[in-house]
Structure formats: C-alpha cells, structure tokens
Design a protein around this motif. Structure first.
Motif, PDB file in Angstrom:
ATOM      1  N   SER A  12     -41.085 -68.880 116.836  1.00 35.65           N
ATOM      2  CA  SER A  12     -41.994 -67.959 116.132  1.00 35.65           C
ATOM      3  C   SER A  12     -41.216 -66.965 115.287  1.00 35.65           C
ATOM      4  O   SER A  12     -41.565 -66.691 114.136  1.00 35.65           O
ATOM      5  CB  SER A  12     -42.875 -67.207 117.129  1.00 35.65           C
ATOM      6  OG  SER A  12     -43.716 -68.095 117.803  1.00 35.65           O
ATOM      7  N   LYS A  15     -39.721 -68.659 112.181  1.00 37.55           N
ATOM      8  CA  LYS A  15     -40.707 -68.967 111.143  1.00 37.55           C
ATOM      9  C   LYS A  15     -40.991 -67.781 110.231  1.00 37.55           C
ATOM     10  O   LYS A  15     -41.571 -67.943 109.169  1.00 37.55           O
ATOM     11  CB  LYS A  15     -41.990 -69.515 111.772  1.00 37.55           C
ATOM     12  CG  LYS A  15     -41.776 -70.912 112.318  1.00 37.55           C
ATOM     13  CD  LYS A  15     -43.022 -71.534 112.869  1.00 37.55           C
ATOM     14  CE  LYS A  15     -42.729 -72.979 113.247  1.00 37.55           C
ATOM     15  NZ  LYS A  15     -43.888 -73.683 113.731  1.00 37.55           N
ATOM     16  N   GLU A  16     -40.550 -66.591 110.622  1.00 32.52           N
ATOM     17  CA  GLU A  16     -40.704 -65.395 109.789  1.00 32.52           C
ATOM     18  C   GLU A  16     -39.463 -65.140 108.927  1.00 32.52           C
ATOM     19  O   GLU A  16     -39.460 -64.219 108.114  1.00 32.52           O
ATOM     20  CB  GLU A  16     -40.963 -64.173 110.678  1.00 32.52           C
ATOM     21  CG  GLU A  16     -42.204 -64.284 111.556  1.00 32.52           C
ATOM     22  CD  GLU A  16     -43.467 -64.513 110.738  1.00 32.52           C
ATOM     23  OE1 GLU A  16     -43.646 -63.838 109.714  1.00 32.52           O
ATOM     24  OE2 GLU A  16     -44.282 -65.383 111.144  1.00 32.52           O
TER      25      GLU A  16
END
Length: 188
Positions: A12, A15-16
C-alpha cells in the motif's frame, strides 16, 4: 504482525510512491505476488504492458513461458514470490533508467527483507546487476551461484530473451536444474 500483513501494508505504501517519473506514465504499480513466506523469489526488470494493465507481474507472453519454467522445475507459482526491480512500467517497455532503478531499489530491498527467501533467481541482466554486481554480464555470469547476505542467487536469462532467441532455453533449463537441486534437496 504477520509477514503477509507487513507485506500488504508495504505494498500500500509503495503504491503511493512518486520518487521517479515512471509512476506518471503507467496505469498502476505492479508490486509483486506470491507466497509472502516463499523460499524462492524471482526478480525481473520491470512490468510490461500486460502487467501494467492487470497489476500482476509476469502475466504476458514472458510470464506464460515463466509459468512453464516454474512447472518444469516443480515450483508451483503460488509457492514462490515474483516481482521486478522497478514497480512501474517504463515507456515502450524500455529498460529502466539508472535513476528509476535507484528510486525503486528501497522497495525491492524491503520486499526481500520481508519475504526473506533462501534463493533468488535474477531474471535477466538488470536484476543481476542490481542484486549481484553492477558489472555483471548475463551471458558470462548466468548459471553461477552467488551467495550474498546469506542467500543464494542464481542469475539466468529473462524469459523474454528466450522468446526472442530459443537457443537460450537450454541454458535456462540448466540453471533451473541447479536451483531445483538445492531447493528440493533441502526438503527431502
């Protein structure tokens, strides 16, 4: 916290990432997939068009060939972990540039740390240069075990190279047999 949860949390976070311009030109981040406690990890160079579209590593033509290689080696895909050096597709499937590799390297290093594989197969020159030696040459160094940080690393040709040049299939099979001998011997 379980390894699976730690890996999902890190995915997560990855993905940023906007550390390099690749993220602006791709559809999605292709983090990796497989067993978070895999003893065997495979590392390629970067996602292609199919991977970018589906969000999974090695799902195009090279991925189909990789599946056959894994099956022949008795490595079920769900038991291994597969990822790439860079997580975003380079334009026109070009090799990632040095600044892109440098920006993404902490993500690969963290994946390796979390999964903690015993064996890593480097698929192609770029993965070999990143994980083994920047001066490595795949035609010279493939098939030779390297021990780094307590892990065995086996450089071999990328499946896409086999699609372009089928004469490379035999050397890759020889490399996979070396991996099989170590991997499967430990489970006897």
């Amino acid at each position: 916290m379980s390894r699976q949860r730690e890996l999902a949390d890190y995915e997560s976070l990855t993905k940023e990432c906007r550390a390099c311009p690749l993220r602006d030109g791709c559809n999605q981040v292709v983090f990796g997939e497989g067993n978070p406690e895999a003893r065997l990890m495979l590392v390629g160079e970067g996602p292609g068009a199919d991977e970018d579209r589906l969000g999974r590593p090695f799902v195009g033509a090279a991925g189909q060939l990789l599946n056959k290689i894994l099956d022949a080696g008795r490595f079920p895909r769900h038991e291994v972990y597969i990822c790439n050096v860079v997580k975003c597709r380079p334009p026109s499937n070009r090799l990632p540039l040095p600044n892109e590799v440098k920006a993404c390297l902490p993500h690969l290093e963290r994946q390796i740390e979390l999964i903690n594989p015993e064996i890593i197969i480097c698929l192609g020159a770029l993965a070999t240069q990143v994980l083994v030696d920047p001066k490595a040459r795949i035609t010279r160094d493939r098939g030779k075990w390297v021990r780094k940080e307590g892990r065995l690393i086996m450089p071999t040709f990328h499946p896409a190279a086999l699609l372009r040049d089928p004469s490379k299939k035999r050397p890759v099979w020889e490399d996979i047999q070396k991996v099989m001998a170590v991997y499967h011997e430990e489970w006897k």
